[in-house]
Write an enzyme that holds these catalytic residues in place. Sequence first.
Site, PDB file in Angstrom:
ATOM      1  N   LYS A  78       0.922  -1.577  -0.102  1.00 14.96           N
ATOM      2  CA  LYS A  78       0.087   0.117   0.059  1.00 14.96           C
ATOM      3  C   LYS A  78       0.631   0.948   0.029  1.00 14.96           C
ATOM      4  O   LYS A  78       2.045   1.163   0.494  1.00 14.96           O
ATOM      5  CB  LYS A  78      -0.876  -0.169   1.467  1.00 14.96           C
ATOM      6  CG  LYS A  78      -1.952   0.900   1.419  1.00 14.96           C
ATOM      7  CD  LYS A  78      -3.199   1.156   2.673  1.00 14.96           C
ATOM      8  CE  LYS A  78      -3.817   1.598   3.278  1.00 14.96           C
ATOM      9  NZ  LYS A  78      -4.763   1.320   4.069  1.00 14.96           N
ATOM     10  N   SER A 153     -10.149   1.043   3.847  1.00 12.89           N
ATOM     11  CA  SER A 153      -8.734   1.952   2.643  1.00 12.89           C
ATOM     12  C   SER A 153      -7.783   1.217   1.182  1.00 12.89           C
ATOM     13  O   SER A 153      -7.069   1.541   0.488  1.00 12.89           O
ATOM     14  CB  SER A 153      -7.956   3.036   3.260  1.00 12.89           C
ATOM     15  OG  SER A 153      -7.052   2.142   4.201  1.00 12.89           O
ATOM     16  N   SER A 177      -9.454  -1.745   7.361  1.00 11.53           N
ATOM     17  CA  SER A 177      -8.996  -1.444   5.532  1.00 11.53           C
ATOM     18  C   SER A 177      -8.469  -2.541   4.837  1.00 11.53           C
ATOM     19  O   SER A 177      -8.266  -2.293   3.995  1.00 11.53           O
ATOM     20  CB  SER A 177      -8.014   0.130   5.838  1.00 11.53           C
ATOM     21  OG  SER A 177      -8.767   1.028   5.754  1.00 11.53           O
TER      22      SER A 177
HETATM   23  N1  GLN Z   1     -12.808   3.204   6.872  1.00 11.89           N
HETATM   24  C1  GLN Z   1     -12.834   3.219   7.791  1.00 11.89           C
HETATM   25  C2  GLN Z   1     -12.453   4.703   7.812  1.00 11.89           C
HETATM   26  O1  GLN Z   1     -12.510   5.218   7.143  1.00 11.89           O
HETATM   27  C3  GLN Z   1     -10.948   2.249   8.142  1.00 11.89           C
HETATM   28  C4  GLN Z   1     -10.341   3.117   7.492  1.00 11.89           C
HETATM   29  C5  GLN Z   1      -9.124   1.986   7.748  1.00 11.89           C
HETATM   30  O2  GLN Z   1      -8.913   1.267   8.235  1.00 11.89           O
HETATM   31  N2  GLN Z   1      -7.741   2.869   7.321  1.00 11.89           N
HETATM   32  O3  GLN Z   1     -11.375   5.334   8.949  1.00 11.89           O
END
Ligand code: GLN
Length: 485
Positions: A78, A153, A177
Amino acid sequence: MDLNSLTISQLRAQLAAGETTSVELTRAFLERVKATDGKINAFITVCEQEALTAADEADQRIAAGNAAPLTGIPLAVKDIFNTREVRTTCASKILDNYVSPYDATAVARLREQGAVIIGKLNMDEFAMGSSNENSAAGSVKNPWDLSRVPGGSSGGSAASVAAGQVLATLGTDTGGSIRQPASHCGVVGLKPTYGRVSRYGVVAYASSLDQVGPLARNVEDCATLLGAVAGYDPADSTSVDVPVPDYLATLKEGVKGKKIGLPQEYFIDGLDADVQAAVEAAIETYKQLGAEIVEVNLPHTDYAVACYYLIATAEASSNLARYDGVRYGVRVDNGEGLIGMYQRTRAAGFGDEVKRRIMLGTYALSSGYYDAYYLKAQKVRTLIRQDFLAAFEQVDFMLTPVAPTPAFRIGEKVNDPLQMYLSDIFTIPVNLAGTCALSLPCGVSSEGLPIGLQLLGKAFAEAEILQAAWAFENATDFGGKLAPL
Ligand code: GLN
Protein backbone atom coordinates in the site's frame (compact mmCIF):
# COMPACT_ATOMS: atom_id res chain seq x y z
CA MET A 1 3.41 -18.48 -17.43
CA ASP A 2 -0.02 -19.32 -16.01
CA LEU A 3 -0.36 -17.10 -12.97
CA ASN A 4 -3.81 -18.38 -12.12
CA SER A 5 -3.14 -21.14 -9.67
CA LEU A 6 0.09 -19.96 -8.10
CA THR A 7 0.68 -19.48 -4.41
CA ILE A 8 3.78 -18.34 -2.58
CA SER A 9 4.54 -21.82 -1.27
CA GLN A 10 4.30 -23.35 -4.77
CA LEU A 11 6.51 -20.67 -6.23
CA ARG A 12 9.06 -21.11 -3.50
CA ALA A 13 9.33 -24.78 -4.44
CA GLN A 14 9.64 -23.93 -8.15
CA LEU A 15 12.33 -21.35 -7.45
CA ALA A 16 14.25 -23.79 -5.27
CA ALA A 17 14.04 -26.49 -7.93
CA GLY A 18 15.30 -24.09 -10.60
CA GLU A 19 12.05 -24.45 -12.63
CA THR A 20 11.66 -20.70 -12.76
CA THR A 21 13.61 -17.64 -11.72
CA SER A 22 12.61 -14.57 -9.79
CA VAL A 23 13.38 -12.43 -12.84
CA GLU A 24 11.01 -14.53 -14.95
CA LEU A 25 8.30 -14.36 -12.30
CA THR A 26 8.73 -10.64 -11.78
CA ARG A 27 8.46 -10.02 -15.52
CA ALA A 28 5.30 -12.13 -15.68
CA PHE A 29 3.62 -10.19 -12.87
CA LEU A 30 4.74 -6.84 -14.31
CA GLU A 31 3.17 -7.91 -17.62
CA ARG A 32 -0.04 -8.77 -15.83
CA VAL A 33 -0.05 -5.33 -14.18
CA LYS A 34 0.42 -3.70 -17.60
CA ALA A 35 -2.39 -5.76 -19.09
CA THR A 36 -4.92 -5.19 -16.31
CA ASP A 37 -4.22 -2.01 -14.41
CA GLY A 38 -5.86 0.22 -17.00
CA LYS A 39 -9.10 -1.44 -15.92
CA ILE A 40 -8.76 -1.48 -12.13
CA ASN A 41 -6.25 1.29 -11.25
CA ALA A 42 -4.76 -0.65 -8.34
CA PHE A 43 -1.24 0.77 -8.63
CA ILE A 44 -0.10 4.32 -7.93
CA THR A 45 3.53 3.56 -8.78
CA VAL A 46 5.03 0.56 -10.56
CA CYS A 47 8.76 0.20 -9.95
CA GLU A 48 9.86 -2.01 -12.80
CA GLN A 49 13.60 -1.31 -12.76
CA GLU A 50 13.97 -1.58 -8.98
CA ALA A 51 11.93 -4.80 -9.03
CA LEU A 52 14.05 -6.41 -11.74
CA THR A 53 17.23 -5.51 -9.89
CA ALA A 54 15.85 -7.02 -6.68
CA ALA A 55 14.75 -10.13 -8.60
CA ASP A 56 18.23 -10.55 -10.01
CA GLU A 57 19.72 -10.32 -6.52
CA ALA A 58 17.14 -12.84 -5.29
CA ASP A 59 18.13 -15.28 -8.01
CA GLN A 60 21.75 -15.03 -6.91
CA ARG A 61 20.72 -15.65 -3.31
CA ILE A 62 18.66 -18.70 -4.29
CA ALA A 63 21.58 -20.02 -6.34
CA ALA A 64 23.85 -19.53 -3.34
CA GLY A 65 21.48 -21.70 -1.29
CA ASN A 66 20.43 -19.22 1.38
CA ALA A 67 16.86 -18.38 0.37
CA ALA A 68 14.31 -17.20 2.95
CA PRO A 69 10.56 -17.94 2.59
CA LEU A 70 9.92 -14.82 0.48
CA THR A 71 13.15 -14.69 -1.53
CA GLY A 72 12.33 -13.85 -5.13
CA ILE A 73 8.55 -13.56 -4.57
CA PRO A 74 6.91 -10.53 -6.27
CA LEU A 75 4.83 -8.48 -3.81
CA ALA A 76 3.48 -4.95 -3.58
CA VAL A 77 2.64 -2.63 -0.69
CA LYS A 78 0.00 0.00 0.00
CA ASP A 79 1.30 3.48 -0.79
CA ILE A 80 1.26 4.30 2.93
CA PHE A 81 4.53 2.42 3.59
CA ASN A 82 7.68 4.45 3.28
CA THR A 83 10.01 3.13 0.60
CA ARG A 84 13.43 4.53 -0.05
CA GLU A 85 13.64 4.35 -3.80
CA VAL A 86 10.11 5.37 -4.83
CA ARG A 87 7.68 8.03 -3.67
CA THR A 88 5.12 7.46 -0.93
CA THR A 89 2.01 9.51 -1.71
CA CYS A 90 -0.62 8.09 0.63
CA ALA A 91 -2.92 8.83 -2.33
CA SER A 92 -2.77 12.51 -1.41
CA LYS A 93 -1.83 15.52 -3.49
CA ILE A 94 0.02 16.87 -0.49
CA LEU A 95 2.57 14.01 -0.65
CA ASP A 96 2.66 13.82 -4.43
CA ASN A 97 6.43 14.41 -4.54
CA TYR A 98 7.43 12.82 -1.24
CA VAL A 99 10.28 10.30 -1.21
CA SER A 100 11.17 8.92 2.19
CA PRO A 101 14.82 8.68 3.22
CA TYR A 102 14.18 5.26 4.79
CA ASP A 103 12.13 2.07 4.43
CA ALA A 104 9.27 1.26 6.82
CA THR A 105 10.28 -1.62 9.11
CA ALA A 106 7.69 -3.94 7.52
CA VAL A 107 9.11 -3.17 4.07
CA ALA A 108 12.67 -3.60 5.32
CA ARG A 109 11.72 -7.02 6.71
CA LEU A 110 10.32 -8.07 3.34
CA ARG A 111 13.47 -6.87 1.63
CA GLU A 112 15.70 -8.68 4.16
CA GLN A 113 14.01 -11.88 3.02
CA GLY A 114 14.70 -10.97 -0.60
CA ALA A 115 11.09 -10.26 -1.57
CA VAL A 116 10.64 -8.28 -4.79
CA ILE A 117 8.49 -5.17 -4.39
CA ILE A 118 6.96 -4.35 -7.74
CA GLY A 119 5.03 -1.24 -6.75
CA LYS A 120 2.94 0.91 -4.47
CA LEU A 121 -0.80 0.40 -4.29
CA ASN A 122 -3.73 2.76 -4.47
CA MET A 123 -5.76 3.52 -1.35
CA ASP A 124 -8.11 6.07 0.15
CA GLU A 125 -6.22 9.27 0.91
CA PHE A 126 -4.41 8.86 4.26
CA ALA A 127 -6.35 5.59 4.67
CA MET A 128 -9.61 7.46 5.26
CA GLY A 129 -12.40 5.65 3.52
CA SER A 130 -14.22 2.41 2.81
CA SER A 131 -14.44 2.48 -0.96
CA ASN A 132 -11.17 3.77 -2.42
CA GLU A 133 -13.06 6.66 -3.93
CA ASN A 134 -11.13 9.16 -1.78
CA SER A 135 -7.89 8.86 -3.73
CA ALA A 136 -5.98 11.61 -5.51
CA ALA A 137 -4.89 8.85 -7.90
CA GLY A 138 -8.51 8.03 -8.83
CA SER A 139 -10.89 5.27 -7.74
CA VAL A 140 -9.88 1.63 -7.76
CA LYS A 141 -12.38 -0.65 -9.50
CA ASN A 142 -13.44 -4.00 -8.12
CA PRO A 143 -11.96 -6.65 -10.46
CA TRP A 144 -15.12 -8.79 -10.10
CA ASP A 145 -17.37 -5.98 -11.33
CA LEU A 146 -15.76 -2.81 -12.62
CA SER A 147 -18.80 -0.72 -11.69
CA ARG A 148 -18.27 -1.54 -8.00
CA VAL A 149 -15.86 -0.37 -5.31
CA PRO A 150 -13.11 -2.73 -4.12
CA GLY A 151 -13.62 -1.54 -0.54
CA GLY A 152 -11.15 0.61 1.33
CA SER A 153 -8.93 1.93 2.39
CA SER A 154 -6.53 -0.82 1.19
CA GLY A 155 -8.60 -1.19 -2.00
CA GLY A 156 -5.60 -1.35 -4.33
CA SER A 157 -3.99 -3.98 -2.11
CA ALA A 158 -7.05 -6.24 -2.29
CA ALA A 159 -7.91 -5.62 -5.95
CA SER A 160 -4.36 -6.33 -7.12
CA VAL A 161 -4.34 -9.73 -5.39
CA ALA A 162 -7.79 -10.60 -6.78
CA ALA A 163 -6.65 -9.58 -10.26
CA GLY A 164 -3.52 -11.73 -10.11
CA GLN A 165 -1.19 -8.73 -10.37
CA VAL A 166 0.71 -9.89 -7.29
CA LEU A 167 0.54 -12.86 -4.96
CA ALA A 168 0.25 -10.87 -1.77
CA THR A 169 0.41 -7.33 -0.46
CA LEU A 170 0.73 -5.37 2.75
CA GLY A 171 -2.09 -3.09 3.84
CA THR A 172 -3.06 -1.25 6.99
CA ASP A 173 -6.22 -1.52 9.06
CA THR A 174 -7.44 1.24 11.38
CA GLY A 175 -11.15 0.41 11.29
CA GLY A 176 -11.40 -2.39 8.73
CA SER A 177 -9.16 -1.29 5.89
CA ILE A 178 -7.61 -4.72 5.35
CA ARG A 179 -10.62 -6.91 6.11
CA GLN A 180 -13.39 -5.05 4.28
CA PRO A 181 -11.56 -4.77 0.92
CA ALA A 182 -10.37 -8.38 1.29
CA SER A 183 -14.02 -9.37 1.71
CA HIS A 184 -15.21 -7.30 -1.27
CA CYS A 185 -12.47 -8.66 -3.55
CA GLY A 186 -12.54 -12.33 -2.48
CA VAL A 187 -9.08 -12.54 -0.91
CA VAL A 188 -7.76 -13.28 2.58
CA GLY A 189 -6.81 -10.32 4.80
CA LEU A 190 -5.50 -10.27 8.35
CA LYS A 191 -5.47 -7.43 10.86
CA PRO A 192 -2.98 -8.45 13.52
CA THR A 193 -3.21 -7.50 17.19
CA TYR A 194 -2.24 -3.91 18.02
CA GLY A 195 1.50 -4.12 18.67
CA ARG A 196 2.14 -7.28 16.62
CA VAL A 197 3.68 -5.55 13.59
CA SER A 198 5.82 -2.41 13.67
CA ARG A 199 4.27 0.74 12.21
CA TYR A 200 7.61 2.52 11.96
CA GLY A 201 7.66 4.24 8.59
CA VAL A 202 3.93 3.81 8.01
CA VAL A 203 2.16 7.14 7.50
CA ALA A 204 0.03 7.59 10.63
CA TYR A 205 -3.74 7.98 10.46
CA ALA A 206 -5.04 7.13 13.96
CA SER A 207 -2.11 5.94 16.02
CA SER A 208 -4.00 4.06 18.74
CA LEU A 209 -5.79 1.98 16.09
CA ASP A 210 -3.48 1.60 13.04
CA GLN A 211 -2.01 -1.82 12.37
CA VAL A 212 -0.11 -3.38 9.45
CA GLY A 213 -1.19 -6.70 7.94
CA PRO A 214 -1.10 -8.99 4.90
CA LEU A 215 -3.59 -9.63 2.09
CA ALA A 216 -3.09 -12.76 0.00
CA ARG A 217 -4.79 -15.29 -2.22
CA ASN A 218 -4.93 -17.93 0.49
CA VAL A 219 -4.54 -18.40 4.22
CA GLU A 220 -1.13 -20.05 4.04
CA ASP A 221 0.38 -17.14 2.11
CA CYS A 222 -1.13 -14.73 4.63
CA ALA A 223 0.57 -16.69 7.41
CA THR A 224 3.89 -16.58 5.57
CA LEU A 225 3.70 -12.83 5.14
CA LEU A 226 2.67 -12.22 8.73
CA GLY A 227 5.60 -14.32 9.92
CA ALA A 228 7.93 -12.16 7.86
CA VAL A 229 6.78 -8.79 9.19
CA ALA A 230 5.65 -9.53 12.78
CA GLY A 231 7.73 -8.90 15.85
CA TYR A 232 9.18 -6.30 18.14
CA ASP A 233 10.83 -3.22 16.68
CA PRO A 234 12.65 -0.79 18.96
CA ALA A 235 11.76 1.99 16.51
CA ASP A 236 8.00 1.59 17.26
CA SER A 237 7.28 1.97 20.97
CA THR A 238 3.85 0.38 20.53
CA SER A 239 5.25 -2.85 19.10
CA VAL A 240 5.19 -5.58 21.72
CA ASP A 241 8.17 -7.70 22.65
CA VAL A 242 6.58 -11.15 22.60
CA PRO A 243 7.91 -14.05 20.52
CA VAL A 244 6.52 -14.56 17.01
CA PRO A 245 5.17 -18.10 16.68
CA ASP A 246 5.75 -20.20 13.58
CA TYR A 247 2.36 -19.55 11.98
CA LEU A 248 2.83 -22.29 9.39
CA ALA A 249 3.64 -24.97 11.96
CA THR A 250 0.14 -24.99 13.49
CA LEU A 251 -1.83 -24.02 10.39
CA LYS A 252 -3.30 -27.42 9.62
CA GLU A 253 -4.35 -28.53 13.10
CA GLY A 254 -8.08 -27.98 12.52
CA VAL A 255 -10.87 -26.71 14.77
CA LYS A 256 -12.09 -29.88 16.43
CA GLY A 257 -13.29 -29.06 19.93
CA LYS A 258 -12.86 -25.32 19.49
CA LYS A 259 -15.56 -23.04 20.83
CA ILE A 260 -16.71 -20.42 18.35
CA GLY A 261 -18.80 -17.49 19.56
CA LEU A 262 -21.49 -15.80 17.50
CA PRO A 263 -21.90 -12.25 18.82
CA GLN A 264 -25.65 -11.68 18.65
CA GLU A 265 -25.23 -7.96 17.97
CA TYR A 266 -23.59 -8.78 14.60
CA PHE A 267 -26.54 -10.76 13.25
CA ILE A 268 -28.92 -7.88 12.82
CA ASP A 269 -31.83 -6.80 10.65
CA GLY A 270 -30.56 -5.10 7.56
CA LEU A 271 -27.87 -7.67 6.86
CA ASP A 272 -27.91 -8.45 3.15
CA ALA A 273 -29.70 -11.78 2.54
CA ASP A 274 -26.81 -13.28 0.55
CA VAL A 275 -24.31 -12.29 3.24
CA GLN A 276 -26.52 -13.81 5.91
CA ALA A 277 -26.94 -17.05 3.98
CA ALA A 278 -23.20 -17.36 3.30
CA VAL A 279 -22.27 -16.76 6.94
CA GLU A 280 -24.92 -19.23 8.14
CA ALA A 281 -23.54 -21.84 5.76
CA ALA A 282 -20.05 -21.15 7.14
CA ILE A 283 -21.34 -21.79 10.67
CA GLU A 284 -22.63 -25.18 9.49
CA THR A 285 -19.24 -25.96 7.94
CA TYR A 286 -17.52 -25.23 11.25
CA LYS A 287 -19.98 -27.53 13.05
CA GLN A 288 -19.14 -30.30 10.61
CA LEU A 289 -15.45 -29.66 11.23
CA GLY A 290 -16.05 -30.43 14.89
CA ALA A 291 -16.29 -26.96 16.43
CA GLU A 292 -18.86 -26.04 19.04
CA ILE A 293 -20.94 -22.95 18.31
CA VAL A 294 -22.18 -20.77 21.17
CA GLU A 295 -23.96 -17.45 21.33
CA VAL A 296 -22.11 -14.57 22.97
CA ASN A 297 -22.79 -10.88 23.44
CA LEU A 298 -20.82 -7.73 22.71
CA PRO A 299 -23.33 -5.35 24.25
CA HIS A 300 -21.67 -2.04 23.38
CA THR A 301 -21.43 -2.75 19.64
CA ASP A 302 -24.01 -0.05 18.83
CA TYR A 303 -21.65 2.65 20.06
CA ALA A 304 -18.56 1.49 18.17
CA VAL A 305 -18.94 3.52 14.97
CA ALA A 306 -19.59 6.79 16.82
CA CYS A 307 -16.74 6.08 19.23
CA TYR A 308 -14.36 5.28 16.37
CA TYR A 309 -15.18 8.41 14.40
CA LEU A 310 -14.36 10.56 17.43
CA ILE A 311 -11.12 8.83 18.38
CA ALA A 312 -9.86 8.26 14.82
CA THR A 313 -10.60 11.81 13.69
CA ALA A 314 -9.10 13.33 16.86
CA GLU A 315 -5.86 11.40 16.33
CA ALA A 316 -5.89 12.15 12.61
CA SER A 317 -6.26 15.89 13.19
CA SER A 318 -3.12 15.77 15.30
CA ASN A 319 -1.15 13.41 13.02
CA LEU A 320 -1.94 15.42 9.89
CA ALA A 321 -0.82 18.72 11.43
CA ARG A 322 2.68 17.93 10.19
CA TYR A 323 1.71 18.46 6.53
CA ASP A 324 2.24 22.17 6.49
CA GLY A 325 4.23 22.74 3.32
CA VAL A 326 7.45 23.10 5.31
CA ARG A 327 8.70 19.64 6.16
CA TYR A 328 6.95 17.29 3.75
CA GLY A 329 5.67 17.22 0.24
CA VAL A 330 3.94 19.93 -1.71
CA ARG A 331 4.06 23.66 -0.89
CA VAL A 332 1.70 26.27 -2.30
CA ASP A 333 3.21 29.67 -1.66
CA ASN A 334 2.33 32.93 -3.33
CA GLY A 335 4.20 35.26 -1.05
CA GLU A 336 1.46 35.87 1.53
CA GLY A 337 3.58 34.93 4.49
CA LEU A 338 3.80 31.79 6.62
CA ILE A 339 0.15 31.46 7.69
CA GLY A 340 -1.04 32.09 4.14
CA MET A 341 1.34 29.41 2.88
CA TYR A 342 0.05 26.89 5.46
CA GLN A 343 -3.52 27.63 4.49
CA ARG A 344 -3.01 27.42 0.76
CA THR A 345 -0.91 24.29 0.99
CA ARG A 346 -3.44 22.44 3.13
CA ALA A 347 -6.43 23.72 1.16
CA ALA A 348 -4.92 22.55 -2.12
CA GLY A 349 -3.20 19.42 -0.80
CA PHE A 350 -5.93 17.60 1.14
CA GLY A 351 -9.07 16.07 -0.36
CA ASP A 352 -12.59 16.67 1.00
CA GLU A 353 -12.82 13.61 3.25
CA VAL A 354 -9.48 14.36 4.87
CA LYS A 355 -10.56 17.95 5.49
CA ARG A 356 -13.87 16.74 6.95
CA ARG A 357 -12.01 14.49 9.38
CA ILE A 358 -9.49 17.11 10.41
CA MET A 359 -12.39 19.44 11.22
CA LEU A 360 -14.30 16.74 13.13
CA GLY A 361 -11.21 15.76 15.10
CA THR A 362 -10.19 19.32 15.89
CA TYR A 363 -13.71 19.99 17.16
CA ALA A 364 -13.71 16.86 19.34
CA LEU A 365 -10.40 17.93 20.90
CA SER A 366 -11.25 21.58 21.42
CA SER A 367 -11.27 22.69 25.04
CA GLY A 368 -15.03 23.22 25.24
CA TYR A 369 -15.91 19.81 23.86
CA TYR A 370 -13.04 17.56 24.90
CA ASP A 371 -14.85 16.04 27.89
CA ALA A 372 -18.14 15.66 26.08
CA TYR A 373 -16.71 13.95 23.00
CA TYR A 374 -13.13 12.74 23.14
CA LEU A 375 -13.04 11.73 26.80
CA LYS A 376 -16.47 10.09 26.55
CA ALA A 377 -15.35 8.17 23.48
CA GLN A 378 -12.31 6.88 25.37
CA LYS A 379 -14.58 5.57 28.12
CA VAL A 380 -16.85 3.88 25.58
CA ARG A 381 -13.75 2.33 24.02
CA THR A 382 -12.88 0.74 27.36
CA LEU A 383 -16.39 -0.74 27.61
CA ILE A 384 -16.05 -2.18 24.09
CA ARG A 385 -12.70 -3.71 24.98
CA GLN A 386 -14.20 -5.21 28.13
CA ASP A 387 -17.00 -6.76 26.03
CA PHE A 388 -14.34 -8.54 23.97
CA LEU A 389 -12.42 -9.73 27.04
CA ALA A 390 -15.61 -11.13 28.59
CA ALA A 391 -16.65 -12.89 25.38
CA PHE A 392 -13.20 -14.41 24.95
CA GLU A 393 -13.51 -15.99 28.41
CA GLN A 394 -16.29 -18.14 26.98
CA VAL A 395 -14.97 -18.96 23.50
CA ASP A 396 -11.75 -19.51 21.55
CA PHE A 397 -12.68 -17.11 18.78
CA MET A 398 -15.74 -15.44 17.25
CA LEU A 399 -17.31 -15.57 13.81
CA THR A 400 -19.18 -12.70 12.12
CA PRO A 401 -19.86 -11.13 8.74
CA VAL A 402 -17.18 -8.65 7.56
CA ALA A 403 -19.52 -6.11 6.01
CA PRO A 404 -23.32 -5.80 5.93
CA THR A 405 -23.40 -6.03 2.10
CA PRO A 406 -21.16 -7.17 -0.76
CA ALA A 407 -19.27 -4.45 -2.69
CA PHE A 408 -21.49 -1.46 -3.43
CA ARG A 409 -21.49 0.59 -6.63
CA ILE A 410 -18.96 3.33 -7.30
CA GLY A 411 -20.70 6.60 -6.48
CA GLU A 412 -23.44 4.97 -4.40
CA LYS A 413 -22.32 6.33 -1.03
CA VAL A 414 -19.90 9.16 -1.81
CA ASN A 415 -22.42 11.86 -1.02
CA ASP A 416 -23.59 10.24 2.19
CA PRO A 417 -20.62 9.99 4.57
CA LEU A 418 -22.76 8.59 7.37
CA GLN A 419 -23.91 5.64 5.23
CA MET A 420 -20.27 5.08 4.26
CA TYR A 421 -19.19 5.13 7.92
CA LEU A 422 -21.91 2.64 8.88
CA SER A 423 -20.59 0.08 6.41
CA ASP A 424 -17.66 -0.47 8.84
CA ILE A 425 -19.89 -1.53 11.70
CA PHE A 426 -18.52 -5.11 11.97
CA THR A 427 -14.83 -4.29 11.57
CA ILE A 428 -14.35 -1.19 13.74
CA PRO A 429 -14.94 -2.78 17.18
CA VAL A 430 -11.88 -5.03 16.75
CA ASN A 431 -9.59 -2.03 16.31
CA LEU A 432 -11.08 -0.37 19.37
CA ALA A 433 -10.49 -3.58 21.35
CA GLY A 434 -6.96 -3.93 19.94
CA THR A 435 -7.39 -7.63 19.14
CA CYS A 436 -6.84 -9.52 15.87
CA ALA A 437 -9.22 -10.58 13.10
CA LEU A 438 -9.16 -11.93 9.59
CA SER A 439 -11.43 -11.97 6.59
CA LEU A 440 -11.67 -14.87 4.17
CA PRO A 441 -13.97 -15.73 1.26
CA CYS A 442 -17.09 -17.69 2.28
CA GLY A 443 -19.49 -17.26 -0.60
CA VAL A 444 -20.64 -15.45 -3.70
CA SER A 445 -23.69 -13.19 -3.97
CA SER A 446 -26.49 -13.66 -6.49
CA GLU A 447 -24.73 -10.94 -8.52
CA GLY A 448 -21.45 -12.83 -8.55
CA LEU A 449 -19.69 -10.74 -5.89
CA PRO A 450 -17.41 -12.23 -3.23
CA ILE A 451 -18.65 -12.42 0.38
CA GLY A 452 -16.26 -12.53 3.33
CA LEU A 453 -16.35 -14.21 6.71
CA GLN A 454 -14.69 -12.59 9.71
CA LEU A 455 -12.92 -14.54 12.46
CA LEU A 456 -12.13 -12.54 15.60
CA GLY A 457 -9.25 -13.74 17.76
CA LYS A 458 -7.89 -12.98 21.19
CA ALA A 459 -4.92 -10.66 21.53
CA PHE A 460 -1.85 -12.25 19.90
CA ALA A 461 -3.88 -15.30 18.82
CA GLU A 462 -3.20 -14.83 15.11
CA ALA A 463 -2.04 -18.46 14.89
CA GLU A 464 -5.44 -19.65 16.09
CA ILE A 465 -7.54 -17.68 13.63
CA LEU A 466 -5.21 -18.60 10.79
CA GLN A 467 -5.65 -22.23 11.76
CA ALA A 468 -9.44 -21.86 11.81
CA ALA A 469 -9.37 -20.03 8.49
CA TRP A 470 -7.21 -22.72 6.88
CA ALA A 471 -9.64 -25.41 8.05
CA PHE A 472 -12.55 -23.56 6.41
CA GLU A 473 -10.66 -22.76 3.23
CA ASN A 474 -9.74 -26.40 2.76
CA ALA A 475 -13.22 -27.71 3.51
CA THR A 476 -14.85 -25.39 0.95
CA ASP A 477 -14.19 -24.06 -2.51
CA PHE A 478 -14.47 -20.29 -2.15
CA GLY A 479 -10.85 -19.21 -1.84
CA GLY A 480 -8.00 -18.68 -4.23
CA LYS A 481 -10.07 -17.48 -7.19
CA LEU A 482 -8.80 -14.90 -9.65
CA ALA A 483 -11.18 -12.33 -11.06
CA PRO A 484 -11.74 -12.82 -14.81
CA LEU A 485 -10.17 -9.66 -16.18
N1 GLN B 1 -13.23 2.86 6.64
C1 GLN B 1 -12.68 3.29 7.89
C2 GLN B 1 -12.38 4.76 7.84
O1 GLN B 1 -12.76 5.36 6.91
C3 GLN B 1 -11.47 2.50 8.22
C4 GLN B 1 -10.27 2.96 7.48
C5 GLN B 1 -9.03 2.22 7.86
O2 GLN B 1 -9.08 1.14 8.46
N2 GLN B 1 -7.90 2.81 7.55
O3 GLN B 1 -11.79 5.32 8.70
